[in-house]
Scaffold this motif. Structure first.
Motif, PDB file in Angstrom:
ATOM      1  N   ALA A 243      -9.434  -7.066  -6.702  1.00  0.00           N
ATOM      2  CA  ALA A 243      -8.539  -8.210  -6.906  1.00  0.00           C
ATOM      3  C   ALA A 243      -8.156  -8.377  -8.368  1.00  0.00           C
ATOM      4  CB  ALA A 243      -9.213  -9.481  -6.393  1.00  0.00           C
ATOM      5  N   THR A 244      -9.032  -7.973  -9.288  1.00  0.00           N
ATOM      6  CA  THR A 244      -8.782  -8.141 -10.717  1.00  0.00           C
ATOM      7  C   THR A 244      -7.882  -7.049 -11.287  1.00  0.00           C
ATOM      8  OG1 THR A 244     -10.971  -9.146 -10.934  1.00  0.00           O
ATOM      9  CG2 THR A 244      -9.908  -8.405 -12.965  1.00  0.00           C
ATOM     10  N   ALA A 245      -8.001  -5.852 -10.748  1.00  0.00           N
ATOM     11  CA  ALA A 245      -7.223  -4.716 -11.265  1.00  0.00           C
ATOM     12  C   ALA A 245      -5.730  -4.949 -11.103  1.00  0.00           C
ATOM     13  CB  ALA A 245      -7.634  -3.437 -10.532  1.00  0.00           C
ATOM     14  N   ASP A 246      -4.930  -4.263 -11.908  1.00  0.00           N
ATOM     15  CA  ASP A 246      -3.479  -4.362 -11.787  1.00  0.00           C
ATOM     16  C   ASP A 246      -3.019  -3.860 -10.424  1.00  0.00           C
ATOM     17  OD1 ASP A 246      -2.519  -5.160 -14.618  1.00  0.00           O
ATOM     18  OD2 ASP A 246      -3.956  -3.564 -14.979  1.00  0.00           O
ATOM     19  N   LEU A 247      -3.706  -2.844  -9.925  1.00  0.00           N
ATOM     20  CA  LEU A 247      -3.431  -2.331  -8.579  1.00  0.00           C
ATOM     21  C   LEU A 247      -4.745  -1.906  -7.948  1.00  0.00           C
ATOM     22  CD1 LEU A 247      -1.444  -1.464  -6.355  1.00  0.00           C
ATOM     23  CD2 LEU A 247      -1.295   0.767  -7.467  1.00  0.00           C
ATOM     24  N   GLY A 248      -5.067  -2.501  -6.803  1.00  0.00           N
ATOM     25  CA  GLY A 248      -6.282  -2.143  -6.092  1.00  0.00           C
ATOM     26  C   GLY A 248      -5.936  -1.364  -4.831  1.00  0.00           C
ATOM     27  N   ILE A 249      -6.598  -0.237  -4.629  1.00  0.00           N
ATOM     28  CA  ILE A 249      -6.357   0.597  -3.441  1.00  0.00           C
ATOM     29  C   ILE A 249      -7.680   0.788  -2.705  1.00  0.00           C
ATOM     30  CG2 ILE A 249      -5.629   2.856  -2.597  1.00  0.00           C
ATOM     31  CD1 ILE A 249      -3.733   3.082  -4.900  1.00  0.00           C
ATOM     32  N   ALA A 250      -7.673   0.482  -1.406  1.00  0.00           N
ATOM     33  CA  ALA A 250      -8.873   0.618  -0.581  1.00  0.00           C
ATOM     34  C   ALA A 250      -8.727   1.811   0.355  1.00  0.00           C
ATOM     35  CB  ALA A 250      -9.106  -0.663   0.229  1.00  0.00           C
ATOM     36  N   MET A 251      -9.871   2.368   0.737  1.00  0.00           N
ATOM     37  CA  MET A 251      -9.905   3.468   1.681  1.00  0.00           C
ATOM     38  C   MET A 251      -9.986   2.894   3.089  1.00  0.00           C
ATOM     39  SD  MET A 251      -9.681   5.663  -0.636  1.00  0.00           S
ATOM     40  CE  MET A 251      -9.685   7.128   0.400  1.00  0.00           C
ATOM     41  N   GLY A 252      -9.029   3.252   3.935  1.00  0.00           N
ATOM     42  CA  GLY A 252      -8.863   2.580   5.216  1.00  0.00           C
ATOM     43  C   GLY A 252      -9.921   2.841   6.261  1.00  0.00           C
ATOM     44  N   ARG A 253     -10.384   4.073   6.404  1.00  0.00           N
ATOM     45  CA  ARG A 253     -11.277   4.406   7.509  1.00  0.00           C
ATOM     46  C   ARG A 253     -12.675   3.849   7.311  1.00  0.00           C
ATOM     47  NH1 ARG A 253     -11.487  10.561   9.214  1.00  0.00           N
ATOM     48  NH2 ARG A 253      -9.303  10.014   9.584  1.00  0.00           N
ATOM     49  N   TYR A 254     -13.213   3.990   6.110  1.00  0.00           N
ATOM     50  CA  TYR A 254     -14.584   3.572   5.851  1.00  0.00           C
ATOM     51  C   TYR A 254     -14.657   2.294   5.019  1.00  0.00           C
ATOM     52  CZ  TYR A 254     -15.579   8.328   7.409  1.00  0.00           C
ATOM     53  OH  TYR A 254     -15.636   9.490   8.142  1.00  0.00           O
ATOM     54  N   GLY A 255     -13.542   1.755   4.636  1.00  0.00           N
ATOM     55  CA  GLY A 255     -13.550   0.573   3.790  1.00  0.00           C
ATOM     56  C   GLY A 255     -14.014  -0.675   4.523  1.00  0.00           C
ATOM     57  N   SER A 256     -14.677  -1.565   3.793  1.00  0.00           N
ATOM     58  CA  SER A 256     -15.109  -2.832   4.383  1.00  0.00           C
ATOM     59  C   SER A 256     -13.896  -3.724   4.616  1.00  0.00           C
ATOM     60  CB  SER A 256     -16.096  -3.528   3.444  1.00  0.00           C
ATOM     61  OG  SER A 256     -15.441  -3.922   2.244  1.00  0.00           O
ATOM     62  N   ASP A 257     -14.044  -4.675   5.531  1.00  0.00           N
ATOM     63  CA  ASP A 257     -12.935  -5.584   5.835  1.00  0.00           C
ATOM     64  C   ASP A 257     -12.520  -6.368   4.597  1.00  0.00           C
ATOM     65  OD1 ASP A 257     -12.939  -4.749   8.449  1.00  0.00           O
ATOM     66  OD2 ASP A 257     -14.160  -6.416   9.185  1.00  0.00           O
ATOM     67  N   LEU A 258     -13.494  -6.764   3.789  1.00  0.00           N
ATOM     68  CA  LEU A 258     -13.170  -7.542   2.584  1.00  0.00           C
ATOM     69  C   LEU A 258     -12.380  -6.710   1.593  1.00  0.00           C
ATOM     70  CD1 LEU A 258     -13.427 -10.172   1.065  1.00  0.00           C
ATOM     71  CD2 LEU A 258     -15.638  -9.387   0.163  1.00  0.00           C
ATOM     72  N   ALA A 259     -12.766  -5.447   1.428  1.00  0.00           N
ATOM     73  CA  ALA A 259     -12.036  -4.569   0.508  1.00  0.00           C
ATOM     74  C   ALA A 259     -10.615  -4.331   1.006  1.00  0.00           C
ATOM     75  CB  ALA A 259     -12.775  -3.240   0.355  1.00  0.00           C
ATOM     76  N   LEU A 260     -10.461  -4.106   2.318  1.00  0.00           N
ATOM     77  CA  LEU A 260      -9.132  -3.853   2.876  1.00  0.00           C
ATOM     78  C   LEU A 260      -8.236  -5.071   2.722  1.00  0.00           C
ATOM     79  CD1 LEU A 260     -10.070  -1.966   6.184  1.00  0.00           C
ATOM     80  CD2 LEU A 260      -9.421  -0.998   3.988  1.00  0.00           C
ATOM     81  N   THR A 261      -8.819  -6.267   2.868  1.00  0.00           N
ATOM     82  CA  THR A 261      -8.033  -7.502   2.752  1.00  0.00           C
ATOM     83  C   THR A 261      -7.647  -7.784   1.307  1.00  0.00           C
ATOM     84  OG1 THR A 261      -9.194  -8.430   4.664  1.00  0.00           O
ATOM     85  CG2 THR A 261      -8.022  -9.977   3.258  1.00  0.00           C
ATOM     86  N   THR A 262      -8.529  -7.453   0.382  1.00  0.00           N
ATOM     87  CA  THR A 262      -8.311  -7.770  -1.028  1.00  0.00           C
ATOM     88  C   THR A 262      -7.366  -6.794  -1.716  1.00  0.00           C
ATOM     89  OG1 THR A 262     -10.560  -8.651  -1.110  1.00  0.00           O
ATOM     90  CG2 THR A 262      -9.489  -8.204  -3.214  1.00  0.00           C
ATOM     91  N   ALA A 263      -7.405  -5.534  -1.307  1.00  0.00           N
ATOM     92  CA  ALA A 263      -6.628  -4.493  -1.990  1.00  0.00           C
ATOM     93  C   ALA A 263      -5.126  -4.720  -1.860  1.00  0.00           C
ATOM     94  CB  ALA A 263      -6.998  -3.120  -1.433  1.00  0.00           C
TER      95      ALA A 263
END
Length: 211
Positions: free
Chosen positions: A96-116
């Motif tokens: 959330a803090t980075a200028d651009l956040g990218i999450a990995m879809g298959r193994y990423g947590s729900d929170l990471a996917l929502t925040t990215a």
């Protein structure tokens, strides 16, 4: 009879980096002109081994979620624009803090996917450099489209103010610029645009290493 105080074997567990990680780190470093950084909550030994395999020279290990946020903000204060790749719950604040956040879809947590800001649905690290190159191309096309539309409108307005602009010609000029802008934007949908953007370049993991 076995002595219970003497170990008879050792079981070791270790994270395995993705096959494309090392190549992607190299490609991203060339593409962005900046060396990637590994931010992880793992201990220094495990982090150092993963970084060596992924060809990452700067490593910050043993980080809590807030520590990752502080590292990202530190880079931003130094004038860097930060792209962070992560997939864990602990990565979400930094994403959330980075200028651009990218999450990995298959193994990423729900929170990471929502925040990215973006999600690599196929979990293909090799797609990240191509995505960055394509986004740069898209930005150039948007800029070109604004120049095209602005030029058409400026000419039509100046013509109308300084002379006598026929209504049909004004409508044709305005709608014509819209058509040109639309066709120019459609160039991004062509397969050649992806190939020019980088085809199968590779990525840098800038958060928790994923098995």
């Amino acid at each position: 009879m076995l002595d219970r105080d003497i170990p008879v074997g050792v079981i070791a567990l270790a994270d395995q980096i993705r096959p494309a990680a090392a190549e992607t780190v190299t490609t991203l470093a060339t593409l962005t002109g900046s060396a990637p950084v590994l931010l992880t909550g793992d201990n220094a030994g495990a982090a150092g081994r993963v970084a060596a395999e992924a060809r990452i020279s700067e490593v910050h290990a043993g980080l809590l979620p807030q520590d990752k946020v502080d590292r990202v903000r530190g880079l931003q204060q130094d004038g860097h624009r930060v792209l962070l790749v992560g997939d864990g719950v602990n990565d979400a604040p930094a994403l959330a803090t980075a200028d651009l956040g990218i999450a990995m879809g298959r193994y990423g947590s729900d929170l990471a996917l929502t925040t990215a800001d973006a999600v690599l649905v196929r979990d293909d690290l090799a797609a990240l450099p191509g995505l960055i190159a394509l986004s740069r191309r898209a930005r150039r096309l948007v800029t070109a489209n604004l120049v095209i539309a602005g030029s058409f409108i400026s000419v039509l307005v100046a013509w109308d103010l300084l002379g006598d602009l026929p209504l049909p010609l004004g409508v044709a000029g305005h709608e014509g610029s819209t058509v040109i802008v639309g066709l120019n934007g459609l160039r991004l949908l062509a397969g050649a645009a992806w190939r020019r953007a980088g085809g199968r370049h590779t990525v840098a993991p800038s958060a928790e290493p994923t098995p």
